[in-house]
Write an enzyme that holds these catalytic residues in place. Structure first.
Site, PDB file in Angstrom:
ATOM      1  N   GLU A 146       1.660  -0.455 -22.785  1.00  0.00           N
ATOM      2  CA  GLU A 146       2.002  -1.600 -22.203  1.00  0.00           C
ATOM      3  C   GLU A 146       0.922  -1.915 -20.820  1.00  0.00           C
ATOM      4  O   GLU A 146       1.053  -2.952 -20.227  1.00  0.00           O
ATOM      5  CB  GLU A 146       3.407  -1.995 -21.938  1.00  0.00           C
ATOM      6  N   HIS A 182      -6.930   8.460  -1.225  1.00  0.00           N
ATOM      7  CA  HIS A 182      -6.141   7.880  -0.308  1.00  0.00           C
ATOM      8  C   HIS A 182      -4.739   7.314  -0.827  1.00  0.00           C
ATOM      9  O   HIS A 182      -3.841   7.853  -0.531  1.00  0.00           O
ATOM     10  CB  HIS A 182      -7.046   6.793   0.480  1.00  0.00           C
ATOM     11  N   HIS A 186       0.895  -1.193  -0.021  1.00  0.00           N
ATOM     12  CA  HIS A 186       0.088  -0.098  -0.067  1.00  0.00           C
ATOM     13  C   HIS A 186       0.768   1.270  -0.065  1.00  0.00           C
ATOM     14  O   HIS A 186       2.156   1.280   0.599  1.00  0.00           O
ATOM     15  CB  HIS A 186      -0.940   0.024   1.313  1.00  0.00           C
TER      16      HIS A 186
END
Ligand code: 13P
Ligand code: ZN
Length: 270
Positions: free
Chosen positions: A169, A210, A139
């Site tokens: 890509e 976030h 994260h």
């Protein structure tokens, strides 16, 4: 017993957190990583019968019982991990009850794993069910991707299409697309459950306003996944306010996906 500071898994975690910090994805204590370890690898460095302390995890993770993870600590700064792994990282094993973590090493200053432990462990459960080789959940708060969240519709299909169109890509690197959650309170079981639900279908989950979660079989693959998403978001942010003269068409996307033989989400193509 060998010195754990020489272990490949510690070095990889140190290198990865340093790189993520260098790229501006992890200001202050932003971001967290969990890496599923091999028990026999860990046994070369730690006595697996020696539990330093137990930490309640606040949810049930029975499918992970007995599994050992290297996890970044809560409140810890990615910029500091490489210089002080034992305070910033921990090795934890999920106990048979599925509700307790046994600390085998680290969090030396009395700390504990990331506040996003629910999202990490629930995502590991979801990804392992789809792909038994999954080992990493990552994260972070990449700048351009976060910026894009403020100006783009937060919808799986629309968001994925915009990213796919930004680099040739992209569809090869994340053919399964990107799942997008609305803004939610972080550090809770609820956001963990919502993330894991998206992880049934996606290896990348955007946390609205976030940051992002990525999952993969190793650190390089997972880092590369987030790096590619962030690169696409950067191109988007550099061009969104300009007249679009050229675009990668849906036909182009299908051509490249077929050439690289990736199983892309057909319902995300017009
Ligand atoms: P932790 O310091 O608890 O890992 O939290 C950082 C973060 O990014 C929360 O989403
Ligand atoms: Zn965060």
């Amino acid at each position: 017993m060998k010195d754990i500071l020489t272990a490949k898994f510690i070095k990889e975690m140190c290198d990865t957190t340093a790189n993520m910090y260098r790229l501006g994805w992890d200001e202050r204590n932003g971001g967290n990583i969990s890496l599923l370890l091999d028990e026999k690898d860990v046994a070369e460095y730690l006595d697996l019968n020696k539990v330093i302390r137990e930490i309640p995890i606040g949810f049930e993770a029975k499918p992970l019982a007995g599994k050992i993870f290297l996890v970044t600590g809560t409140g810890k700064y990615f910029k500091n991990v490489a210089g002080d792994p034992e305070n910033n990282l921990g090795v934890v094993r999920i106990k048979a009850d599925g509700e307790t973590a046994e600390l085998l090493w680290g969090y030396a200053d009395g700390g504990r794993f990331t506040s996003e432990f629910p999202a990490h462990m629930m995502s590991h459960m979801a990804r392992l069910a789809v792909d038994p080789n999954n080992r990493v959940v990552m994260h972070c708060h990449p700048t351009n991707l976060l910026a894009m969240n403020f100006v783009h519709e937060l919808d799986d299909r629309a968001f994925t299409r915009s990213l796919w169109q930004m680099c040739t890509e992209c569809i090869v690197v994340f053919p399964d697309g990107v799942g997008v959650l609305p803004w939610m309170l972080c550090g809770t079981n609820e956001i963990g459950e919502a993330t894991a639900k998206k992880m049934n279908d996606y290896r990348v989950v955007v946390w609205g306003l976030h940051g992002v979660y990525g999952a993969g079989k190793d650190m390089d693959e997972t880092f590369g996944l987030i790096e590619t998403v962030e690169k696409a978001a950067e191109i988007y942010m550099k061009t969104a306010h300009l007249p679009r003269l050229n675009t990668i068409t849906d036909e182009d996307l299908v051509t490249i996906a077929n050439h690289f033989k990736v199983n892309y989400r057909k319902d995300f193509i017009d």
